[in-house]
Design an enzyme around this catalytic site. Structure first.
Site, mmCIF file in Angstrom:
data_model
loop_
_atom_site.group_PDB
_atom_site.id
_atom_site.type_symbol
_atom_site.label_atom_id
_atom_site.label_comp_id
_atom_site.label_asym_id
_atom_site.label_seq_id
_atom_site.Cartn_x
_atom_site.Cartn_y
_atom_site.Cartn_z
ATOM 1 N N ARG A 54 0.881 -1.188 0.000
ATOM 2 C CA ARG A 54 0.000 0.000 0.000
ATOM 3 C C ARG A 54 0.907 1.224 0.000
ATOM 4 O O ARG A 54 2.121 1.116 0.002
ATOM 5 C CB ARG A 54 -0.965 0.029 1.184
ATOM 6 C CG ARG A 54 -0.606 -0.820 2.341
ATOM 7 C CD ARG A 54 -0.401 -0.243 3.679
ATOM 8 N NE ARG A 54 1.022 -0.147 3.917
ATOM 9 C CZ ARG A 54 1.599 0.909 4.419
ATOM 10 N NH1 ARG A 54 0.917 1.965 4.746
ATOM 11 N NH2 ARG A 54 2.906 0.922 4.599
ATOM 12 N N ARG A 96 -7.379 0.427 -7.619
ATOM 13 C CA ARG A 96 -7.986 1.024 -6.423
ATOM 14 C C ARG A 96 -8.237 2.503 -6.707
ATOM 15 O O ARG A 96 -7.452 3.129 -7.422
ATOM 16 C CB ARG A 96 -7.070 0.870 -5.191
ATOM 17 C CG ARG A 96 -6.952 -0.553 -4.665
ATOM 18 C CD ARG A 96 -6.119 -0.609 -3.393
ATOM 19 N NE ARG A 96 -6.818 -0.054 -2.250
ATOM 20 C CZ ARG A 96 -6.219 0.205 -1.072
ATOM 21 N NH1 ARG A 96 -4.929 -0.035 -0.912
ATOM 22 N NH2 ARG A 96 -6.912 0.713 -0.076
ATOM 23 N N GLN A 194 -2.405 -1.833 10.531
ATOM 24 C CA GLN A 194 -1.068 -1.535 9.983
ATOM 25 C C GLN A 194 -0.166 -0.844 11.005
ATOM 26 O O GLN A 194 1.047 -1.010 10.982
ATOM 27 C CB GLN A 194 -1.164 -0.640 8.743
ATOM 28 C CG GLN A 194 -1.725 -1.330 7.514
ATOM 29 C CD GLN A 194 -3.183 -1.016 7.323
ATOM 30 O OE1 GLN A 194 -3.898 -0.688 8.265
ATOM 31 N NE2 GLN A 194 -3.665 -1.127 6.094
ATOM 32 N N ASP A 235 -1.707 9.640 1.157
ATOM 33 C CA ASP A 235 -1.832 8.841 -0.069
ATOM 34 C C ASP A 235 -2.077 9.709 -1.285
ATOM 35 O O ASP A 235 -1.832 9.288 -2.415
ATOM 36 C CB ASP A 235 -2.973 7.832 0.070
ATOM 37 C CG ASP A 235 -2.595 6.704 1.013
ATOM 38 O OD1 ASP A 235 -2.711 6.890 2.233
ATOM 39 O OD2 ASP A 235 -2.150 5.654 0.527
ATOM 40 N N ASN A 245 -5.526 10.376 3.545
ATOM 41 C CA ASN A 245 -4.676 9.376 4.205
ATOM 42 C C ASN A 245 -5.592 8.340 4.852
ATOM 43 O O ASN A 245 -6.817 8.459 4.827
ATOM 44 C CB ASN A 245 -3.769 10.054 5.244
ATOM 45 C CG ASN A 245 -2.699 9.120 5.782
ATOM 46 O OD1 ASN A 245 -2.060 8.394 5.012
ATOM 47 N ND2 ASN A 245 -2.499 9.092 7.078
ATOM 48 N N LYS A 246 -4.986 7.344 5.423
ATOM 49 C CA LYS A 246 -5.716 6.223 6.026
ATOM 50 C C LYS A 246 -6.875 6.693 6.911
ATOM 51 O O LYS A 246 -6.763 7.709 7.602
ATOM 52 C CB LYS A 246 -4.711 5.392 6.847
ATOM 53 C CG LYS A 246 -5.271 4.233 7.592
ATOM 54 C CD LYS A 246 -5.951 3.216 6.726
ATOM 55 C CE LYS A 246 -5.009 2.538 5.760
ATOM 56 N NZ LYS A 246 -5.711 1.658 4.802
#
Lengths: 326, 166
Positions: A54, A96, A194, A235, A245-246
């Protein structure tokens, strides 16, 4: 200085070896450090979709997949090779939604079209450019690691979320050698954990002092004054400074603002997307949330909702630590 | 995805009577935060909602911010253990919801908790998830189980069944 930086496996998680792309299977860490063999665009798309890699790993997979396809095409005419690369780009772009795949594949296709227009060898030209581009990114990321280390002061306690692909851990190693006493809190980062699996592992590996917390403990940490700085990755970035982001990053940013904790983000600036509202957010299968290790969390007819990413408006950012990879 | 300001979020293990009240208000859907480390809300609250024919949707504790950012949240219910004029002692994670509620101007209601809690868990409570090993046993973890939520983040504190109809 750069040569002295101890490298985390997560810093460069995909490497070419004899016409095979070896991709670090991040889902197996910390139990195993194992690489998956990727041989073509189909297996590349699978490792991305299954989140075997990722964040930065995706960029490496994308660029190296073009190398794989070029290596598989000796003797192919320029027109056919260009078509193959376009097909590769399309498959990767569809893997994705949130990561800017089209921006990265667009760069490669530009090179291919340029070579085609100039009647040059597309394979040689694109390969050379990809290698140069990767070397440039590597140098810039190493440079950014030293910038992160500069931001961190002696005695700091840093909260981080998800995983910053090696850079924070490597900065921690620099700080350790500079005799700075620093401490980390890593969030678990549901649903794939993660933070618990990757960040805790790589910080510990670098000799850092790290403590794991559940995602719901970040408010407690900040209100108790236990956090001096927050450092997260990103990201995707927007022209106005917003970033994705996450999932979980937005509420951390809001809390940081409320409790006046400086909030740093590692970004790759881009002007392709205007603002955070234009970033497509991936909604993943709720099964990934409702089960863990094959065991269902709840009984009965319970639905789940799993947005993969948060958008964080620029107003919450204290400072971006950026590298320009355009 | 969802309509604006339609989602009711419930955090922590609220007393079962809140579910009766939500049912009386003809609530059809509810979003429940899973509640690490022990996942009591995921297990208990979803069961109570289903019993009253309310459809529960589970989210992880880090996903509430997304719903606020998208302007989907209508109101928030937090379980509390103790309260006074200055605020309340709630299950861990409540402060996040309180701060998000304040920033997005969404009402945050407190309702008595349905169970007792300790102040602090053990590090090993994060070594497993739903009974499944998650990280190695030597991982050091800090496990606060309660949040102090100051009054500035609270819209109203309910004392239980009677006052809730108001």
């Amino acid at each position: 200085m750069k040569k002295d930086i101890k490298e985390s496996p997560l810093f460069w998680p995909a490497k070419m070896k004899r016409n095979v792309l070896l991709v670090l299977d991040e889902t197996l860490i910390p139990a195993q450090v194992k690489y998956i063999k990727v041989t073509d665009m189909h297996s590349a798309v699978e490792v991305i979709r299954q989140m075997k890699t990722r964040a930065f790993g995706q960029l490496l997979v994308v660029l190296n997949t073009f190398l794989l396809e070029i290596n598989k095409s000796p003797g192919l005419s320029g027109k056919h090779l260009l078509h193959r690369l376009e097909k590769t780009a399309l498959a990767l772009n569809r893997s994705r939604p949130t990561f800017p795949f089209a921006e990265v594949t667009g760069i490669v296709l530009r090179w291919a079209k340029q070579a085609f227009a100039e009647d040059a060898d597309i394979g040689i030209f694109v390969r050379k450019n990809i290698m140069g581009y990767l070397a440039g990114i590597r140098a810039k990321r190493l440079e950014r690691i030293t910038k992160i280390a500069q931001v961190i002061r002696d005695g700091d306690t840093i909260l981080t979320h998800c995983n910053v692909s090696g850079e924070l851990a490597m900065a921690a190693d620099i700080c350790r050698r500079q005799k700075k006493r620093i401490y980390f809190f890593a969030t678990e980062t549901r649903p794939y954990l993660q933070g618990a699996k990757l960040t805790y592992w790589e910080l510990k590996r670098m000799g850092a002092d790290v403590t794991l917390v559940a995602d719901n403990a970040v408010g407690s940490l900040m209100s108790d004054g236990l956090i001096d700085k927050i450092i997260v990755g990103s990201d995707r970035s927007c022209a106005n400074g917003d970033f994705a982001n996450k999932i979980g990053t937005y509420q951390i940013a809001v809390l940081a603002k409320e409790f006046r904790v400086p909030f740093y983000v590692l970004t790759q600036p881009s002007d392709k997307v205007k603002s955070g509202k234009d970033i497509p957010i991936e909604i993943r299968d709720s099964k990934e949330l409702l089960t863990f290790g094959g065991k269902r969390i709840v009984r009965g007819r319970v639905k789940g909702f799993y947005p993969g990413f948060d958008v964080v408006p620029a107003k919450f950012i204290t400072k971006q630590i950026a590298i320009d990879v355009r | 995805m969802f309509a604006n300001k339609t989602i009711i979020l419930v955090q922590g293990v609220v007393h079962d009577s809140l579910w009766d009240i939500l049912k009386e208000k003809q609530t059809q859907d509810i979003f429940i935060l899973e509640g690490r480390p022990y996942l009591y809300p995921a297990k208990h609250s979803t069961r109570e909602a289903i019993r009253r024919k309310i459809t529960p949707t589970l989210i992880a504790d880090n996903m509430a911010g997304f719903l606020f950012y998208k302007n989907f949240v209508k109101e928030v219910w937090l379980a509390y253990h103790l309260a006074d004029k200055t605020g309340a002692l709630c299950d861990i994670g409540a402060l996040i919801l309180g701060v998000l509620g304040k920033r997005h101007r969404i009402p945050v209601y407190l309702y008595p908790s349905g169970q007792k809690t300790k102040f602090l868990g053990r590090g090993k409570d994060l070594h497993t998830f739903n009974g499944v090993p998650a990280v190695p046993g030597n991982v050091r973890a800090y496990v606060p189980l309660v949040d102090r939520v100051p009054m500035t983040y609270i819209t109203r504190i309910h004392s239980g069944r009677k006052s809730c109809g108001t």
